[in-house]
Write a protein that holds these residues in place. Structure first.
Motif, PDB file in Angstrom:
ATOM      1  N   VAL A  78       0.804  -1.086  -0.019  1.00  0.00           N
ATOM      2  CA  VAL A  78       0.052  -0.142  -0.102  1.00  0.00           C
ATOM      3  C   VAL A  78       0.915   1.199  -0.075  1.00  0.00           C
ATOM      4  O   VAL A  78       1.820   1.301   0.867  1.00  0.00           O
ATOM      5  N   GLN A  79       0.781   2.157  -0.949  1.00  0.00           N
ATOM      6  CA  GLN A  79       1.491   3.241  -0.942  1.00  0.00           C
ATOM      7  C   GLN A  79       0.907   4.580  -0.288  1.00  0.00           C
ATOM      8  O   GLN A  79      -0.344   4.820  -0.353  1.00  0.00           O
ATOM      9  N   PHE A  80       1.648   5.215   0.482  1.00  0.00           N
ATOM     10  CA  PHE A  80       0.990   6.421   1.206  1.00  0.00           C
ATOM     11  C   PHE A  80       2.049   7.525   0.778  1.00  0.00           C
ATOM     12  O   PHE A  80       3.288   7.248   0.771  1.00  0.00           O
ATOM     13  N   SER A  81       1.590   8.759   0.719  1.00  0.00           N
ATOM     14  CA  SER A  81       2.477   9.981   0.334  1.00  0.00           C
ATOM     15  C   SER A  81       3.129  10.351   1.716  1.00  0.00           C
ATOM     16  O   SER A  81       2.502   9.949   2.863  1.00  0.00           O
ATOM     17  N   ASP A 141       2.880  13.290   2.830  1.00  0.00           N
ATOM     18  CA  ASP A 141       1.965  14.063   3.870  1.00  0.00           C
ATOM     19  C   ASP A 141       0.739  13.191   4.567  1.00  0.00           C
ATOM     20  O   ASP A 141       0.397  13.558   5.566  1.00  0.00           O
ATOM     21  N   GLU A 142       0.410  12.120   3.960  1.00  0.00           N
ATOM     22  CA  GLU A 142      -0.434  11.240   4.443  1.00  0.00           C
ATOM     23  C   GLU A 142       0.157  10.545   5.756  1.00  0.00           C
ATOM     24  O   GLU A 142      -0.599  10.502   6.871  1.00  0.00           O
ATOM     25  N   LEU A 143       1.441  10.280   5.569  1.00  0.00           N
ATOM     26  CA  LEU A 143       2.032   9.585   6.988  1.00  0.00           C
ATOM     27  C   LEU A 143       2.180  10.692   7.992  1.00  0.00           C
ATOM     28  O   LEU A 143       2.139  10.289   9.016  1.00  0.00           O
ATOM     29  N   ASN A 163       0.250  13.263   8.445  1.00  0.00           N
ATOM     30  CA  ASN A 163      -1.065  13.429   9.284  1.00  0.00           C
ATOM     31  C   ASN A 163      -1.348  12.425  10.075  1.00  0.00           C
ATOM     32  O   ASN A 163      -1.814  12.347  11.283  1.00  0.00           O
ATOM     33  N   ALA A 164      -0.843  11.095   9.649  1.00  0.00           N
ATOM     34  CA  ALA A 164      -1.245   9.965  10.532  1.00  0.00           C
ATOM     35  C   ALA A 164      -0.578   9.865  11.715  1.00  0.00           C
ATOM     36  O   ALA A 164      -0.910   9.607  12.830  1.00  0.00           O
TER      37      ALA A 164
END
Length: 129
Positions: free
Chosen positions: A43-46, A48-50, A52-53
Protein backbone atom coordinates in the motif's frame (compact mmCIF):
# COMPACT_ATOMS: atom_id res chain seq x y z
CA UNK A 1 6.91 -3.52 14.83
CA UNK A 2 6.53 -1.14 17.77
CA UNK A 3 7.86 -1.85 21.24
CA UNK A 4 8.03 0.21 24.41
CA UNK A 5 9.93 -0.37 27.62
CA UNK A 6 10.35 1.22 31.03
CA UNK A 7 13.76 1.27 32.69
CA UNK A 8 12.85 3.84 35.32
CA UNK A 9 13.66 2.85 38.91
CA UNK A 10 10.44 3.47 40.92
CA UNK A 11 12.39 4.62 43.99
CA UNK A 12 14.30 7.25 42.01
CA UNK A 13 11.15 8.63 40.38
CA UNK A 14 9.51 9.14 43.78
CA UNK A 15 12.56 10.91 45.13
CA UNK A 16 12.74 13.35 42.24
CA UNK A 17 9.12 14.48 42.77
CA UNK A 18 8.73 15.07 39.02
CA UNK A 19 5.38 14.60 37.31
CA UNK A 20 7.04 14.15 33.91
CA UNK A 21 6.37 10.96 32.04
CA UNK A 22 9.12 9.46 29.94
CA UNK A 23 8.34 7.10 27.09
CA UNK A 24 10.91 4.96 25.39
CA UNK A 25 9.87 3.87 21.93
CA UNK A 26 11.65 1.56 19.53
CA UNK A 27 10.59 1.10 15.92
CA UNK A 28 11.74 -1.70 13.71
CA UNK A 29 11.05 -2.23 10.01
CA UNK A 30 11.17 -5.64 8.47
CA UNK A 31 11.77 -6.15 4.76
CA UNK A 32 9.55 -8.68 3.10
CA UNK A 33 10.62 -11.07 0.41
CA UNK A 34 10.60 -9.00 -2.81
CA UNK A 35 10.24 -12.00 -5.08
CA UNK A 36 6.43 -11.60 -5.11
CA UNK A 37 4.62 -8.94 -7.08
CA UNK A 38 4.99 -5.89 -4.83
CA UNK A 39 2.19 -3.90 -6.43
CA UNK A 40 -0.45 -6.41 -5.23
CA UNK A 41 0.61 -6.51 -1.55
CA UNK A 42 2.05 -3.04 -0.98
CA UNK A 43 0.00 0.00 0.00
CA UNK A 44 1.50 3.31 -1.01
CA UNK A 45 1.14 6.39 1.20
CA UNK A 46 2.39 9.86 0.47
CA UNK A 47 4.64 11.68 2.90
CA UNK A 48 1.81 14.08 3.79
CA UNK A 49 -0.54 11.19 4.55
CA UNK A 50 2.06 9.59 6.78
CA UNK A 51 2.79 12.94 8.44
CA UNK A 52 -0.94 13.48 9.14
CA UNK A 53 -1.32 9.94 10.48
CA UNK A 54 1.71 10.47 12.72
CA UNK A 55 0.32 13.77 14.04
CA UNK A 56 -3.07 12.18 14.78
CA UNK A 57 -1.34 9.30 16.53
CA UNK A 58 0.81 11.70 18.55
CA UNK A 59 -2.28 13.74 19.54
CA UNK A 60 -3.96 10.53 20.66
CA UNK A 61 -0.83 9.60 22.63
CA UNK A 62 -0.87 12.98 24.40
CA UNK A 63 -4.57 12.53 25.25
CA UNK A 64 -3.92 9.07 26.65
CA UNK A 65 -0.97 10.37 28.71
CA UNK A 66 -3.13 13.17 30.11
CA UNK A 67 -5.91 10.72 30.95
CA UNK A 68 -3.36 8.39 32.57
CA UNK A 69 -1.97 11.23 34.68
CA UNK A 70 -5.51 12.17 35.80
CA UNK A 71 -6.31 8.57 36.67
CA UNK A 72 -3.10 8.27 38.69
CA UNK A 73 -4.04 11.39 40.67
CA UNK A 74 -7.54 9.98 41.24
CA UNK A 75 -6.09 6.66 42.38
CA UNK A 76 -3.79 8.45 44.83
CA UNK A 77 -6.69 10.53 46.14
CA UNK A 78 -8.86 7.45 46.56
CA UNK A 79 -6.02 5.61 48.34
CA UNK A 80 -5.71 8.46 50.83
CA UNK A 81 -9.48 8.45 51.35
CA UNK A 82 -9.40 4.68 51.98
CA UNK A 83 -6.64 5.17 54.57
CA UNK A 84 -8.69 7.86 56.31
CA UNK A 85 -11.81 5.69 56.31
CA UNK A 86 -9.87 2.71 57.66
CA UNK A 87 -8.50 4.88 60.44
CA UNK A 88 -11.97 6.18 61.25
CA UNK A 89 -13.33 2.63 61.15
CA UNK A 90 -10.66 1.52 63.65
CA UNK A 91 -11.71 4.30 66.02
CA UNK A 92 -15.34 3.20 65.81
CA UNK A 93 -14.41 -0.43 66.42
CA UNK A 94 -12.53 0.60 69.58
CA UNK A 95 -15.52 2.71 70.67
CA UNK A 96 -17.90 -0.22 70.09
CA UNK A 97 -15.67 -2.49 72.17
CA UNK A 98 -15.67 0.02 75.03
CA UNK A 99 -19.48 0.20 74.82
CA UNK A 100 -19.67 -3.59 74.94
CA UNK A 101 -17.50 -3.58 78.06
CA UNK A 102 -19.71 -0.93 79.69
CA UNK A 103 -22.80 -2.90 78.74
CA UNK A 104 -21.33 -6.04 80.30
CA UNK A 105 -20.49 -4.09 83.48
CA UNK A 106 -24.03 -2.70 83.75
CA UNK A 107 -25.58 -6.10 83.09
CA UNK A 108 -23.54 -7.47 85.99
CA UNK A 109 -24.66 -4.56 88.16
CA UNK A 110 -28.30 -5.27 87.29
CA UNK A 111 -27.80 -8.91 88.17
CA UNK A 112 -26.28 -7.94 91.54
CA UNK A 113 -29.18 -5.56 92.20
CA UNK A 114 -31.70 -8.26 91.28
CA UNK A 115 -30.07 -10.69 93.70
CA UNK A 116 -29.92 -7.99 96.37
CA UNK A 117 -33.57 -7.15 95.80
CA UNK A 118 -34.55 -10.82 96.07
CA UNK A 119 -32.63 -11.07 99.33
CA UNK A 120 -34.32 -7.93 100.63
CA UNK A 121 -37.75 -9.25 99.73
CA UNK A 122 -36.94 -12.58 101.38
CA UNK A 123 -35.74 -10.74 104.49
CA UNK A 124 -38.91 -8.62 104.59
CA UNK A 125 -41.10 -11.72 104.30
CA UNK A 126 -39.15 -13.44 107.06
CA UNK A 127 -39.46 -10.37 109.29
CA UNK A 128 -43.20 -10.27 108.68
CA UNK A 129 -43.53 -13.89 109.73
Amino acid sequence: MVATWDDIDPSSSKESGSDEEVVNLALMAMEEDTSEDESDNEVQFSFDELQNAYERLYDEYENVCLKNKTLKKNALSISKEIENLNSENSKYIIYIESLKNKNSFYMNEIEVLNVSSKLSIDSMEENEK
